[in-house]
Design a protein around this motif. Structure first.
Motif, PDB file in Angstrom:
ATOM      1  N   ILE A   6      20.426  76.659  28.097  1.00 28.76           N
ATOM      2  CA  ILE A   6      21.020  75.909  26.984  1.00 28.76           C
ATOM      3  C   ILE A   6      20.385  76.340  25.664  1.00 28.76           C
ATOM      4  N   LYS A   7      19.063  76.466  25.641  1.00 28.33           N
ATOM      5  CA  LYS A   7      18.370  76.892  24.426  1.00 28.33           C
ATOM      6  C   LYS A   7      18.850  78.282  23.995  1.00 28.33           C
ATOM      7  N   ASN A   8      19.010  79.176  24.947  1.00 28.38           N
ATOM      8  CA  ASN A   8      19.491  80.523  24.652  1.00 28.38           C
ATOM      9  C   ASN A   8      20.921  80.488  24.103  1.00 28.38           C
ATOM     10  N   ALA A   9      21.780  79.676  24.706  1.00 25.75           N
ATOM     11  CA  ALA A   9      23.169  79.568  24.249  1.00 25.75           C
ATOM     12  C   ALA A   9      23.235  79.031  22.826  1.00 25.75           C
ATOM     13  N   ILE A  10      22.438  78.024  22.523  1.00 21.98           N
ATOM     14  CA  ILE A  10      22.423  77.452  21.175  1.00 21.98           C
ATOM     15  C   ILE A  10      21.944  78.500  20.169  1.00 21.98           C
ATOM     16  N   ASN A  11      20.921  79.240  20.524  1.00 22.03           N
ATOM     17  CA  ASN A  11      20.420  80.288  19.638  1.00 22.03           C
ATOM     18  C   ASN A  11      21.489  81.355  19.391  1.00 22.03           C
ATOM     19  N   LEU A  12      22.142  81.816  20.441  1.00 23.39           N
ATOM     20  CA  LEU A  12      23.202  82.819  20.286  1.00 23.39           C
ATOM     21  C   LEU A  12      24.349  82.282  19.443  1.00 23.39           C
ATOM     22  N   TYR A  13      24.726  81.037  19.669  1.00 23.90           N
ATOM     23  CA  TYR A  13      25.822  80.421  18.936  1.00 23.90           C
ATOM     24  C   TYR A  13      25.506  80.346  17.442  1.00 23.90           C
ATOM     25  N   ASN A  14      24.276  79.974  17.111  1.00 30.43           N
ATOM     26  CA  ASN A  14      23.890  79.781  15.710  1.00 30.43           C
ATOM     27  C   ASN A  14      23.418  81.048  15.002  1.00 30.43           C
ATOM     28  N   GLU A  15      22.862  81.998  15.746  1.00 31.43           N
ATOM     29  CA  GLU A  15      22.242  83.173  15.134  1.00 31.43           C
ATOM     30  C   GLU A  15      23.028  84.466  15.306  1.00 31.43           C
ATOM     31  N   VAL A  16      23.835  84.568  16.367  1.00 31.17           N
ATOM     32  CA  VAL A  16      24.468  85.848  16.702  1.00 31.17           C
ATOM     33  C   VAL A  16      25.992  85.785  16.653  1.00 31.17           C
ATOM     34  N   ARG A  17      26.569  84.757  17.223  1.00 30.63           N
ATOM     35  CA  ARG A  17      28.033  84.677  17.353  1.00 30.63           C
ATOM     36  C   ARG A  17      28.673  84.502  15.977  1.00 30.63           C
ATOM     37  N   LEU A  18      29.574  85.422  15.647  1.00 24.58           N
ATOM     38  CA  LEU A  18      30.301  85.333  14.387  1.00 24.58           C
ATOM     39  C   LEU A  18      31.489  84.386  14.563  1.00 24.58           C
ATOM     40  N   HIS A  19      31.720  83.550  13.570  1.00 27.17           N
ATOM     41  CA  HIS A  19      32.751  82.518  13.652  1.00 27.17           C
ATOM     42  C   HIS A  19      33.874  82.825  12.677  1.00 27.17           C
TER      43      HIS A  19
END
Length: 78
Positions: free
Chosen positions: A49-62
């Motif tokens: 979950i921590k990894n997913a949140i980090n990817l969502y906020n830091e890596v995934r372009l919206h």
């Protein structure tokens, strides 16, 4: 869930539009970050979950953020 006294709904009572947003986020977490799997233990679950949140906020372009990350947008407004 009822036996474990866990709330079933993720939205406030009588707020169907909030539930739609929750379902969208759940879909992203399950589909893009593989959080639909069965985890072996609580520490493994928390790491995923921590990894997913980090990817969502830091890596995934919206798309809705003009192809920026939430943290990029936050830094521009802070």
């Amino acid at each position: 869930m009822k036996r474990k006294q866990i709330e079933i709904s993720m939205a406030e009572e009588n707020h169907c539009y909030e539930n739609a947003m929750t379902e969208r986020v759940n879909h992203i977490l399950k589909d893009e970050f593989y959080l639909d799997q069965t985890f072996m233990n609580t520490p493994h679950t928390k790491r995923a979950i921590k990894n997913a949140i980090n990817l969502y906020n830091e890596v995934r372009l919206h798309l809705s953020l003009d192809f920026r990350t939430p943290n990029m947008v936050y830094k521009l407004t802070a």
